[in-house]
Design an enzyme around this catalytic site. Structure first.
Site, PDB file in Angstrom:
ATOM      1  N   SER A 251       0.838  -1.214   0.000  1.00 14.73           N
ATOM      2  CA  SER A 251       0.000   0.000   0.000  1.00 14.73           C
ATOM      3  C   SER A 251       0.867   1.257   0.000  1.00 14.73           C
ATOM      4  O   SER A 251       1.842   1.352   0.756  1.00 14.73           O
ATOM      5  CB  SER A 251      -0.889   0.034   1.245  1.00 14.73           C
ATOM      6  OG  SER A 251      -1.816  -1.030   1.238  1.00 14.73           O
TER       7      SER A 251
ATOM      8  N   LYS B 101     -12.146  10.621  -8.939  1.00 15.80           N
ATOM      9  CA  LYS B 101     -10.904  11.375  -8.675  1.00 15.80           C
ATOM     10  C   LYS B 101     -11.067  12.842  -9.072  1.00 15.80           C
ATOM     11  O   LYS B 101     -10.473  13.723  -8.443  1.00 15.80           O
ATOM     12  CB  LYS B 101      -9.715  10.757  -9.396  1.00 15.80           C
ATOM     13  CG  LYS B 101      -9.283   9.384  -8.863  1.00 15.80           C
ATOM     14  CD  LYS B 101      -8.876   9.396  -7.405  1.00 15.80           C
ATOM     15  CE  LYS B 101      -8.145   8.118  -7.011  1.00 15.80           C
ATOM     16  NZ  LYS B 101      -7.925   8.040  -5.546  1.00 15.80           N
TER      17      LYS B 101
ATOM     18  N   ALA C 175     -14.052   1.106  -6.490  1.00 19.18           N
ATOM     19  CA  ALA C 175     -15.166   1.000  -7.434  1.00 19.18           C
ATOM     20  C   ALA C 175     -15.378  -0.487  -7.660  1.00 19.18           C
ATOM     21  O   ALA C 175     -14.437  -1.274  -7.540  1.00 19.18           O
ATOM     22  CB  ALA C 175     -14.839   1.704  -8.742  1.00 19.18           C
TER      23      ALA C 175
ATOM     24  N   TYR D 174     -10.473   2.855 -16.323  1.00 19.31           N
ATOM     25  CA  TYR D 174     -10.476   3.633 -15.070  1.00 19.31           C
ATOM     26  C   TYR D 174     -11.889   4.161 -14.783  1.00 19.31           C
ATOM     27  O   TYR D 174     -12.313   4.278 -13.629  1.00 19.31           O
ATOM     28  CB  TYR D 174      -9.426   4.747 -15.105  1.00 19.31           C
ATOM     29  CG  TYR D 174      -9.022   5.199 -13.716  1.00 19.31           C
ATOM     30  CD1 TYR D 174      -8.508   4.295 -12.797  1.00 19.31           C
ATOM     31  CD2 TYR D 174      -9.165   6.528 -13.310  1.00 19.31           C
ATOM     32  CE1 TYR D 174      -8.146   4.691 -11.515  1.00 19.31           C
ATOM     33  CE2 TYR D 174      -8.795   6.928 -12.039  1.00 19.31           C
ATOM     34  CZ  TYR D 174      -8.291   6.002 -11.146  1.00 19.31           C
ATOM     35  OH  TYR D 174      -7.938   6.403  -9.877  1.00 19.31           O
TER      36      TYR D 174
HETATM   37  P1  NAD Z   1      -4.336  -0.233  -1.744  1.00 20.24           P
HETATM   38  O1  NAD Z   1      -5.303  -1.246  -2.219  1.00 20.24           O
HETATM   39  O2  NAD Z   1      -3.197  -0.696  -0.943  1.00 20.24           O
HETATM   40  O3  NAD Z   1      -5.092   0.928  -0.958  1.00 20.24           O
HETATM   41  C1  NAD Z   1      -6.464   1.221  -1.125  1.00 20.24           C
HETATM   42  C2  NAD Z   1      -7.051   1.288   0.274  1.00 20.24           C
HETATM   43  O4  NAD Z   1      -8.429   1.674   0.224  1.00 20.24           O
HETATM   44  C3  NAD Z   1      -6.999  -0.079   0.994  1.00 20.24           C
HETATM   45  O5  NAD Z   1      -6.265   0.064   2.185  1.00 20.24           O
HETATM   46  C4  NAD Z   1      -8.454  -0.367   1.297  1.00 20.24           C
HETATM   47  O6  NAD Z   1      -8.635  -1.004   2.536  1.00 20.24           O
HETATM   48  C5  NAD Z   1      -9.025   1.058   1.329  1.00 20.24           C
HETATM   49  N1  NAD Z   1     -10.485   1.072   1.239  1.00 20.24           N
HETATM   50  C6  NAD Z   1     -11.292   0.700   0.209  1.00 20.24           C
HETATM   51  N2  NAD Z   1     -12.577   0.803   0.579  1.00 20.24           N
HETATM   52  C7  NAD Z   1     -12.589   1.282   1.865  1.00 20.24           C
HETATM   53  C8  NAD Z   1     -13.602   1.574   2.816  1.00 20.24           C
HETATM   54  N3  NAD Z   1     -14.907   1.417   2.522  1.00 20.24           N
HETATM   55  N4  NAD Z   1     -13.229   2.042   4.051  1.00 20.24           N
HETATM   56  C9  NAD Z   1     -11.940   2.206   4.357  1.00 20.24           C
HETATM   57  N5  NAD Z   1     -10.924   1.927   3.509  1.00 20.24           N
HETATM   58  C10 NAD Z   1     -11.261   1.457   2.283  1.00 20.24           C
HETATM   59  O7  NAD Z   1      -3.822   0.515  -3.082  1.00 20.24           O
HETATM   60  P2  NAD Z   1      -3.009   1.858  -3.299  1.00 20.24           P
HETATM   61  O8  NAD Z   1      -2.574   1.816  -4.701  1.00 20.24           O
HETATM   62  O9  NAD Z   1      -2.018   2.057  -2.231  1.00 20.24           O
HETATM   63  O10 NAD Z   1      -4.156   2.978  -3.199  1.00 20.24           O
HETATM   64  C11 NAD Z   1      -4.111   4.062  -2.304  1.00 20.24           C
HETATM   65  C12 NAD Z   1      -4.575   5.329  -3.012  1.00 20.24           C
HETATM   66  O11 NAD Z   1      -3.627   5.654  -4.015  1.00 20.24           O
HETATM   67  C13 NAD Z   1      -5.931   5.232  -3.702  1.00 20.24           C
HETATM   68  O12 NAD Z   1      -6.640   6.443  -3.494  1.00 20.24           O
HETATM   69  C14 NAD Z   1      -5.551   5.110  -5.161  1.00 20.24           C
HETATM   70  O13 NAD Z   1      -6.571   5.616  -5.992  1.00 20.24           O
HETATM   71  C15 NAD Z   1      -4.339   5.992  -5.181  1.00 20.24           C
HETATM   72  N6  NAD Z   1      -3.468   5.817  -6.360  1.00 20.24           N
HETATM   73  C16 NAD Z   1      -2.965   4.584  -6.660  1.00 20.24           C
HETATM   74  C17 NAD Z   1      -2.151   4.445  -7.788  1.00 20.24           C
HETATM   75  C18 NAD Z   1      -1.612   3.091  -8.194  1.00 20.24           C
HETATM   76  O14 NAD Z   1      -1.215   2.936  -9.339  1.00 20.24           O
HETATM   77  N7  NAD Z   1      -1.531   2.116  -7.304  1.00 20.24           N
HETATM   78  C19 NAD Z   1      -1.842   5.563  -8.567  1.00 20.24           C
HETATM   79  C20 NAD Z   1      -2.356   6.806  -8.210  1.00 20.24           C
HETATM   80  C21 NAD Z   1      -3.172   6.923  -7.101  1.00 20.24           C
HETATM   81  C1  IMJ Z   2      -7.325   0.991 -11.863  1.00 14.53           C
HETATM   82  C2  IMJ Z   2      -8.257   0.561 -12.793  1.00 14.53           C
HETATM   83  C3  IMJ Z   2      -8.081   0.765 -14.156  1.00 14.53           C
HETATM   84  C4  IMJ Z   2      -6.967   1.424 -14.624  1.00 14.53           C
HETATM   85  C5  IMJ Z   2      -6.027   1.863 -13.693  1.00 14.53           C
HETATM   86  C6  IMJ Z   2      -6.204   1.642 -12.307  1.00 14.53           C
HETATM   87  N1  IMJ Z   2      -4.842   2.538 -13.845  1.00 14.53           N
HETATM   88  C7  IMJ Z   2      -4.271   2.749 -12.628  1.00 14.53           C
HETATM   89  C8  IMJ Z   2      -5.091   2.192 -11.635  1.00 14.53           C
HETATM   90  C9  IMJ Z   2      -4.301   2.954 -15.138  1.00 14.53           C
HETATM   91  C10 IMJ Z   2      -2.998   3.477 -12.411  1.00 14.53           C
HETATM   92  C11 IMJ Z   2      -4.845   2.185 -10.143  1.00 14.53           C
HETATM   93  N2  IMJ Z   2      -5.487   3.392  -9.524  1.00 14.53           N
HETATM   94  C12 IMJ Z   2      -4.905   4.688  -9.819  1.00 14.53           C
HETATM   95  C13 IMJ Z   2      -6.608   3.344  -8.706  1.00 14.53           C
HETATM   96  O1  IMJ Z   2      -7.035   4.393  -8.242  1.00 14.53           O
HETATM   97  C14 IMJ Z   2      -7.301   2.077  -8.425  1.00 14.53           C
HETATM   98  C15 IMJ Z   2      -8.524   2.058  -7.842  1.00 14.53           C
HETATM   99  C16 IMJ Z   2      -9.325   0.868  -7.670  1.00 14.53           C
HETATM  100  C17 IMJ Z   2      -8.879  -0.415  -7.937  1.00 14.53           C
HETATM  101  C18 IMJ Z   2      -9.739  -1.504  -7.756  1.00 14.53           C
HETATM  102  C19 IMJ Z   2      -9.349  -2.918  -8.098  1.00 14.53           C
HETATM  103  C20 IMJ Z   2     -10.154  -3.926  -7.321  1.00 14.53           C
HETATM  104  C21 IMJ Z   2     -11.609  -3.570  -7.181  1.00 14.53           C
HETATM  105  N3  IMJ Z   2     -11.954  -2.249  -7.122  1.00 14.53           N
HETATM  106  C22 IMJ Z   2     -11.058  -1.235  -7.305  1.00 14.53           C
HETATM  107  N4  IMJ Z   2     -11.452   0.038  -7.054  1.00 14.53           N
HETATM  108  C23 IMJ Z   2     -10.612   1.067  -7.215  1.00 14.53           C
HETATM  109  O2  IMJ Z   2     -12.461  -4.461  -7.080  1.00 14.53           O
END
Ligand code: NAD
Ligand code: IMJ
Length: 258
Positions: A19, A165, A96, A158
């Site tokens: 995370s 977002k 989502a 997405y």
């Molecule tokens: P992650 O899955 O480790 O973190 C997502 C978190 O959301 C999890 O800890 C999950 O428990 C929490 N969550 C979901 N539903 C919830 C609820 N109802 N109550 C409380 N918590 C809830 O993945 P991550 O990539 O570390 O995501 C963290 C943030 O970073 C997100 O906002 C994601 O959109 C953002 N982000 C991720 C990326 C990527 O590529 N991984 C890129 C840009 C932004």
């Molecule tokens: C997530 C989905 C589609 C395209 C995506 C992503 N790209 C990136 C992400 C291009 C970078 C990761 N991201 C930025 C997110 O915010 C992800 C949010 C997310 C991911 C899941 C996967 C599992 C599920 N629900 C989710 N909801 C939000 O069931």
């Protein structure tokens, strides 16, 4: 680095060691902060407790499902009781339904839209309202959330997350306006793609990582620890004149037209 020496922070969004919130928690702890980490449900409690044991000082571990007003209120009460105030909040929560991330955006149901916007955008408003008085008691504070470029441009699959977002980023500006007079700053980091739980099972995620590596000015992907470096800056005193900002940490990808 001791930018956060003596500060108290609340970190919402740790699921496992990959995370982004966990990288930020580790960096904040190294910078001297005392933390409270939350977990989403019993399924994740053990994970978060175990990660917490590796931090010094030991963090508070508290439940918080952001869809529950009651859990958010109890979280605020527990933080007030244990810390007596709060200096920073990290919001790193997004969700989502799988269907909404698979079908074309035009198919998004009312229920899926509501759920994605509730968990991924409204939760920042609810948590900010809860912690604002705790930050005011400390003379101010810093709130940080995580976003993605899918708010501004279309990325395959997405979908409703992009719309959520966009709402989140607009919320950052309205919250910054409301809370600025109390010396509470509100910002976002827009991170490039990182292989976390939220990226798992996204079809073609490896291709997305590769495309970023090829096109980004720095010709590489980014790491969660690099997001954490920027986060510590915005959460701490060095970011003291920055609010209502979305800081991009993506090796430059967003600047490119082709
Ligand atoms: P992650 O899955 O480790 O973190 C997502 C978190 O959301 C999890 O800890 C999950 O428990 C929490 N969550 C979901 N539903 C919830 C609820 N109802 N109550 C409380 N918590 C809830 O993945 P991550 O990539 O570390 O995501 C963290 C943030 O970073 C997100 O906002 C994601 O959109 C953002 N982000 C991720 C990326 C990527 O590529 N991984 C890129 C840009 C932004
Ligand atoms: C997530 C989905 C589609 C395209 C995506 C992503 N790209 C990136 C992400 C291009 C970078 C990761 N991201 C930025 C997110 O915010 C992800 C949010 C997310 C991911 C899941 C996967 C599992 C599920 N629900 C989710 N909801 C939000 O069931």
């Amino acid at each position: 680095m001791s930018d956060l020496q003596g500060k108290h922070g609340l970190i919402v969004g740790v699921a496992n060691k990959r995370s982004i919130a966990w990288s930020i928690a580790q960096a904040a702890s190294r910078a001297g902060a005392m933390l409270a980490l939350t977990y989403q449900g019993e399924r994740l409690e053990e994970n978060v407790r175990e990660l917490g044991t590796t931090l010094s000082p030991s963090p508070l571990i508290l439940p918080c499902d952001v869809t529950s007003d009651e859990q958010i209120a109890e979280l605020g009460a527990a933080v007030e009781r244990e810390f007596g105030g709060l200096d920073f909040l990290l919001h790193a929560v997004a969700f989502a339904s799988r269907e909404a991330l698979q079908a074309p955006y035009v198919q998004t149901s009312r229920a899926a839209f509501r759920e994605a916007l509730d968990i991924s955008a409204y939760s920042l408003v609810a948590l900010s309202r809860e912690v604002a008085p705790l930050m005011s008691a400390r003379g101010g504070g810093s709130i940080l959330t995580l976003t993605y470029l899918g708010s501004q441009r279309v990325f395959p699959n997405y979908n409703v997350m992009g719309v959520a977002k966009a709402a989140l980023e607009a919320s950052v500006r309205y919250l910054a306006s409301d809370l600025g007079p109390q010396n509470i700053r509100v910002n976002a980091i827009s991170a490039g793609p990182i292989k976390t739980l939220a990226a798992s099972g996204i079809s073609g995620f490896s291709n997305i990582l590769q495309l970023y590596r090829e096109r980004a000015p720095l010709r590489r992907n980014i790491e969660a620890a690099e997001v954490a470096d920027a986060a510590i800056f915005l959460l701490g005193p060095r970011g003291c004149a920055i609010t209502a900002e979305v800081l991009t940490v993506d090796a430059g990808f967003q600047a490119m037209g082709m």
